[in-house]
Design a protein around this motif. Structure first.
Motif, PDB file in Angstrom:
ATOM      1  N   HIS A  47      -4.075  -8.616 -12.905  1.00 30.81           N
ATOM      2  CA  HIS A  47      -3.801  -7.190 -13.841  1.00 30.81           C
ATOM      3  C   HIS A  47      -4.065  -7.196 -15.115  1.00 30.81           C
ATOM      4  N   PHE A  77       2.204  -0.146 -13.037  1.00 31.35           N
ATOM      5  CA  PHE A  77       2.109  -0.776 -11.504  1.00 31.35           C
ATOM      6  C   PHE A  77       3.304  -1.296 -10.867  1.00 31.35           C
ATOM      7  N   ASP A  95       6.184  -1.103  -8.374  1.00 30.15           N
ATOM      8  CA  ASP A  95       6.301  -0.982  -6.721  1.00 30.15           C
ATOM      9  C   ASP A  95       7.488  -1.716  -6.604  1.00 30.15           C
ATOM     10  N   SER A 107       2.249   1.037  -3.229  1.00 26.55           N
ATOM     11  CA  SER A 107       2.621   2.294  -3.762  1.00 26.55           C
ATOM     12  C   SER A 107       1.936   3.504  -3.126  1.00 26.55           C
ATOM     13  N   SER A 166      -0.166   5.763  -4.397  1.00 17.77           N
ATOM     14  CA  SER A 166      -1.323   6.005  -4.977  1.00 17.77           C
ATOM     15  C   SER A 166      -2.568   5.240  -4.609  1.00 17.77           C
ATOM     16  N   HIS A 218      -3.640   2.842  -7.600  1.00 16.35           N
ATOM     17  CA  HIS A 218      -2.756   1.913  -7.703  1.00 16.35           C
ATOM     18  C   HIS A 218      -2.989   0.838  -6.331  1.00 16.35           C
ATOM     19  N   GLN A 242      -6.045  -1.055  -7.221  1.00 16.30           N
ATOM     20  CA  GLN A 242      -5.610  -2.433  -8.370  1.00 16.30           C
ATOM     21  C   GLN A 242      -4.778  -3.487  -7.710  1.00 16.30           C
ATOM     22  N   GLU A 243      -4.093  -3.192  -6.818  1.00 19.13           N
ATOM     23  CA  GLU A 243      -3.208  -4.288  -6.177  1.00 19.13           C
ATOM     24  C   GLU A 243      -4.055  -4.994  -5.280  1.00 19.13           C
TER      25      GLU A 243
END
Length: 109
Positions: free
Chosen positions: A55, A67, A69, A90, A92, A95, A98-99
């Motif tokens: 991240h 971020f 969650d 999450s 999104s 999101h 990105q995870e």
């Protein structure tokens, strides 16, 4: 270590309700990674730290540095708006991407 080289502070927090969280401390001009410790394996700790590094290297700074969650609604970090947390998915799609990117970074590391 990578954290030492980039002056990223790692903080063990046994009572943390999530796997890990990364944040930029503007007052200290450094990134911090807080991670759950104690009841998880050292391999899981290492993966969580690597995920949070993902991240930091891939997603900070961005227009939305949240971020959050798998966190209780009353969860917060004092005085800091640039936060990334490791936990459940999450809703999104950005999101989720990105995870997944942070997971891939951690796996490659």
């Amino acid at each position: 270590t990578i954290c030492d080289f980039f002056q990223i502070l790692k903080i063990k927090e046994p009572q943390l309700k999530i796997d890990g969280i990364s944040q930029y401390d503007e007052n200290k001009n450094r990134y911090e990674i807080r991670y759950k410790s104690g009841d998880i394996s050292p391999y899981r700790e290492r993966f969580t730290i690597a995920h949070e590094l993902g991240h930091i290297f891939l997603h900070f700074p961005s227009s939305n540095n949240s971020f959050m969650d798998n966190i209780d609604e009353d969860y917060s970090i004092e005085g800091n708006s640039q936060i990334a947390a490791r936990g459940a998915a999450s809703s999104s799609s950005e999101h989720l991407q990105q995870e997944q990117e942070a997971d891939a970074f951690a796996s490659a590391l």
